[in-house]
Design an enzyme around this catalytic site. Structure first.
Site, mmCIF file in Angstrom:
data_model
loop_
_atom_site.group_PDB
_atom_site.id
_atom_site.type_symbol
_atom_site.label_atom_id
_atom_site.label_comp_id
_atom_site.label_asym_id
_atom_site.label_seq_id
_atom_site.Cartn_x
_atom_site.Cartn_y
_atom_site.Cartn_z
ATOM 1 C CB SER A 1 -3.850 -1.374 -3.128
ATOM 2 O OG SER A 1 -5.128 -1.955 -3.287
ATOM 3 C CE1 TYR B 1 -4.433 -1.844 2.358
ATOM 4 C CE2 TYR B 1 -6.074 -1.843 0.603
ATOM 5 C CZ TYR B 1 -4.831 -2.212 1.078
ATOM 6 O OH TYR B 1 -3.985 -2.951 0.283
#
Length: 264
Positions: free
Chosen positions: A144, A157
């Site tokens: 990501s 995250y």
């Protein structure tokens, strides 16, 4: 049909929805054999049936909770036993819960680490000897842009995706002279069910609606890059440019982008 993918066995985690289901579809469309893993047995059965109807290709599937390390280890062993060899691995499974660290539940933190990091390490570690023995293979880790730029409410995250990027970059250097390709896929927001768990309020999803990526297009780009030596796939490209600026001037960018960063 892609000759690089034709006849190849591609293991895909998190294959029951979103990017994962499209990865399986595009692998089958290009003549490969998708081996799908996810928690939802019903969804996997439906996708496998649709692939068979559309392309006349068998799509294998395994029901698994990747957060359960002992069970997942056994299932990987079963996959290897059933298929003999695997040609590529796409570590796609991932999840998030966007919360301030002070307000986070430990069970959510633990699950993010288990699914996003530990299961990815487990799968790669267990399949790597097979790739090394056959002298070929491709490991694709879906990371990501959050692994490059951390933002409020995504501390855990972002940390998991930082871990994925560090692991991917080191692994690439370890095996690059052994016939094995290793690629990270660094994504911005993607239009999937991911945000229903990450941010049930829908506020963040609404704030990024105009820039969300199409999971079908993301999957196509990943499958088109299989068995090609490629360090990274960055989508959207302009967001990766922002990551490069951030690496040079993080304090300035955090100040300038504070409003956007705090939209979670």
């Amino acid at each position: 049909m892609n000759e690089r993918v034709k006849g190849k066995k591609i293991l895909i985690t998190g294959a029951s929805s979103g990017i994962g289901q499209y990865l399986a579809i595009h692998v089958a469309r290009q003549g490969g054999i998708p081996i799908m893993v996810a928690r939802s047995r019903d969804r996997l059965e439906i996708i496998a049936e649709k692939i068979k109807d559309a392309f006349g290709t068998r799509a294998c599937w395994y029901e698994a909770d990747l957060s359960n390390d002992a069970d997942w280890k056994d299932i990987i062993d079963q996959i290897c036993y059933d298929h003999g060899s695997i040609d590529a691995l796409i570590n796609n499974a991932g999840m998030a819960v966007f919360e301030l660290v002070s307000e986070s539940k430990w069970k959510d933190i633990d699950r993010m680490i288990s699914v996003n990091v530990k299961s990815l390490f487990r799968t790669t570690h267990q399949l790597l000897p097979h790739f090394l023995q056959q002298g070929s293979g491709h490991i694709v880790n879906i990371a990501s842009q959050a692994g490059k730029i951390a933002t409020p409410k995504s501390a855990v995250y972002s940390a998991t995706k930082h871990a994925v990027l560090g692991f991917t970059n080191a692994l690439r250097m370890e095996v690059e002279d052994k016939g094995i390709f290793v690629t990270s896929v660094n994504l911005g927001p993607v239009r999937t069910n991911f945000f229903k768990q990450a941010d049930p309020s829908g506020a963040y999803e609404r704030s990024v609606d105009q820039i969300m990526l199409d999971p079908n297009q993301v999957a196509l780009e990943v499958v088109n890059a299989l068995f090609v030596k490629q360090r990274e796939i960055n989508l959207p490209s302009w967001m990766n440019s922002g990551s490069k600026v951030y690496s040079i001037a993080p304090a300035l960018m955090e100040k300038v982008m504070q409003g956007q960063f705090n939209k979670k």
